[in-house]
Enzyme design. Structure first.
Site, PDB file in Angstrom:
ATOM      1  N   SER A 309       0.814  -1.208   0.000  1.00 42.70           N
ATOM      2  CA  SER A 309       0.000   0.000   0.000  1.00 42.70           C
ATOM      3  C   SER A 309       0.854   1.268   0.000  1.00 42.70           C
ATOM      4  CB  SER A 309      -0.950  -0.050   1.203  1.00 42.70           C
ATOM      5  OG  SER A 309      -1.923   0.943   1.134  1.00 42.70           O
ATOM      6  N   ASP A 320      10.059   5.324 -10.186  1.00 44.47           N
ATOM      7  CA  ASP A 320       9.638   5.897 -11.462  1.00 44.47           C
ATOM      8  C   ASP A 320      10.412   7.165 -11.813  1.00 44.47           C
ATOM      9  OD1 ASP A 320       7.882   3.864 -11.795  1.00 44.47           O
ATOM     10  OD2 ASP A 320       6.052   5.072 -11.680  1.00 44.47           O
ATOM     11  N   LYS A 334      -0.629  -4.067  -3.468  1.00 45.79           N
ATOM     12  CA  LYS A 334      -1.918  -3.564  -3.011  1.00 45.79           C
ATOM     13  C   LYS A 334      -2.098  -2.147  -3.540  1.00 45.79           C
ATOM     14  CE  LYS A 334      -5.095  -1.948  -0.016  1.00 45.79           C
ATOM     15  NZ  LYS A 334      -5.566  -0.563   0.069  1.00 45.79           N
TER      16      LYS A 334
END
Length: 567
Positions: A309, A320, A334
């Site tokens: 999460s 990224d 998740k």
């Protein structure tokens, strides 16, 4: 655990692996706060017809059923069963459960210090809370709690409220637990003394050497960002130039705390995460906007199958934007956002309202089928069985979900954050004898007794001297074995030799925490991590990868296009 060089293979004993069944729980999910729920959608007439039918049945049961019934319990049961037809993370808490669950993230409580979840009528330990009595006693992720004080805690009908009632209580009181553990045939019995469970979420923050700092974050609670920023500021004052951020076993928490932490490490105006759902009013984009405390300098983030999460939001943003090197094993996966909705009787619905996406556009939510939560909960067991916890080649990529980082590196969606450098789970030193020592608190009790008997002598030196020079002697180990024998644990020379590095490290760590760490009010357990981390193969591998982390920060991606690691 053993220490390995990059060239040495890590050997694993699968029969005694400590397999963490880290289940994603909504109390530690990425929570979207402050939205207004009710909006247009399916015709209210259809909803009214369905609710009228339910009311009609309930009234017939209440008025005409042959025996007396508790209609409130029936309604709670009906709601829970209805939600099982949805995704695995939408859930319902009655008023008692909701209050107890919120305290995990918002305030302290008295108890044994575990996060748990219920699957297939079995109570699984998600994770023992760092520094709490369960961790100290040797409770592990994936343990199944079968009985509490001789009261059965498994089988049809077990509820969150029942678990809270049995595990929480006045500090200083004892709880007898019967545990089942993967890899062991016999049940294990633990005696855990309840204590105050604080909500600290930064477990450790210290300088490894003159340049490298280490921060361990165990969850994303109300105070996490403030704790993290304070830790980062202190480390910078101590000369921080390179950072290890440890998110292993972190099941998540408040999304906003994760994005605020990302903002401290990512410069400029960059997308950190965005959410999309059926109702566009819940869609949002979060961008970096502050001058962060550590926007320059190599960063390594440690993740594993227990990182979920909000942990994945933070790791995904850093990966990224090519801001951090991700090291460890594939994270939980998740990527659904729950909104907590307080109902009129103080119960709470945690409804999945959107999916979150990392800056490159990938959803890290692993596959699931609506209404099949049991299959979903077995994912981590499947990872163990497939060999993924031990071999990078066993990671299954969804080749249809390919994305690119800012620098053009390939990353995949649909199943957690895949590390840039894979490090296998190391179970070489595990044995049944070690687990029995944990189960009967032998290591902890011996270490505390030794610390008390030698307190004045130990306190004369600073902790750093103790860290460098103190050795758990063979004589001390012999005394510990005698304690174990008296407790009914049969001596096993072969298994003792196998597990000696772990026993020695745990003993030294507990002594260090008791003598130097017990007076701290910050929640930090630096003494434990400074002793244990040098025996941790993921941590040791991270220390060797700052050259690659520096290349990443400099924009050199030539050696970072595929997952690296031991095969």
């Amino acid at each position: 655990m053993n220490q390995e060089s990059p060239e040495q293979p890590v050997r694993n004993s699968k029969s005694v692996i400590r397999l963490p069944i880290i289940v994603a729980i909504t109390l530690a999910a990425g929570v979207l706060i402050g939205s207004t729920f009710f909006s247009g959608g399916k015709s209210l007439t259809d909803v009214a017809k369905s609710s009228a039918k339910f009311r009609e049945v309930l009234m017939y049961v209440e008025n005409n059923y042959v025996d007396s019934v508790n209609t409130e319990e029936l309604v709670d049961y009906s709601i829970s069963k209805m939600l099982e037809k949805l995704d695995p993370h939408t859930s319902y808490f009655n008023s008692e459960e909701a209050t107890a669950a919120r305290s995990q993230l918002e305030s302290g409580f008295d108890g044994i210090g575990v996060e748990f979840n219920i699957y297939n009528d079995t109570v699984y330990v998600v994770t023992p809370l760092s520094g709490g009595p369960s961790e100290t006693a040797g409770i592990q992720s994936g343990d199944r709690i079968m009985m509490v004080n001789k009261e059965k805690l498994s089988g049809p009908g077990v509820t969150n409220a029942q678990v809270y009632k049995l595990l929480r209580g006045k500090r200083g009181t004892k709880v007898d637990l019967s545990i089942e553990r993967v890899g062991l045939k016999d049940k294990m019995n633990f005696a855990v003394v309840r204590d105050r469970i604080p909500t600290y979420s930064v477990d450790a923050s210290y300088m490894v050497d003159n340049e490298i700092g280490y921060i361990k974050v165990s969850r994303f609670s109300e105070t996490t960002f403030d704790e993290f920023k304070s830790a980062l500021k202190t480390l910078k004052a101590d000369g921080l130039k390179k950072l290890i951020l440890d998110l292993r076993g972190n099941p998540g928490g408040y999304m906003e705390r994760a994005t605020s932490m990302a903002d401290e490490l990512i410069s400029g105006d960059k997308l950190l995460v965005y959410t999309e759902g059926k109702d566009s009013r819940f869609d949002r984009k979060t961008r970096s906007h502050v001058d962060g405390t550590f926007e320059k300098g190599p960063v390594i983030v440690l993740v594993d199958e227990g990182s979920a999460s909000a942990s994945e939001i933070l790791a995904g943003a850093l990966q990224d934007h090519d801001r951090a090197l991700i090291v460890g094993r594939r994270s939980y996966g998740k990527g659904l956002v729950q909104m907590p909705i307080k109902l009129s009787d103080n119960s709470e619905l945690r409804l999945t309202i959107s999916r979150y996406y990392t800056p490159s556009g990938r959803s890290i939510q692993k596959p699931y089928e609506m209404g099949k939560g049991d299959d979903y909960s077995q994912d981590l067991s499947h990872r163990y069985e497939s060999g993924e916890l031990f071999n990078a080649d066993s990671i299954k990529f969804d080749k249809s979900k390919v994305y690119k980082t800012d620098g053009g590196r390939t990353v995949y969606g649909g199943g957690g954050i895949t590390p840039d450098f894979f490090v296998p789970r190391d179970t070489l030193n595990n044995s049944k004898y070690l687990f029995e020592l944990y189960a009967k608190n032998i290591i902890r009790e011996y270490a505390l007794r030794y610390a008390n008997e030698n307190l004045k002598k130990l306190e004369k030196q600073p902790f750093n001297d103790y860290l460098k020079s103190f050795q758990v002697s063979d004589a001390m180990l012999g005394e510990l074995v005698k304690d174990a024998t008296k407790a009914g644990i049969k001596a096993n020379e072969k298994e003792l030799k196998l597990s000696k590095p772990v026993i020695v490290a745990q003993t030294k760590a507990i002594i260090g925490r008791y003598v130097w760490g017990r007076k701290q009010k910050s929640g930090l357990n630096n003494e434990v991590f400074q002793v244990i981390n040098p025996t941790d193969n993921v941590y040791q591998r991270a220390l060797q990868l700052f050259g690659q982390a520096s290349q990443l920060e400099a924009g050199d991606f030539s050696s970072l296009n595929t997952v690296k690691g031991k095969k």
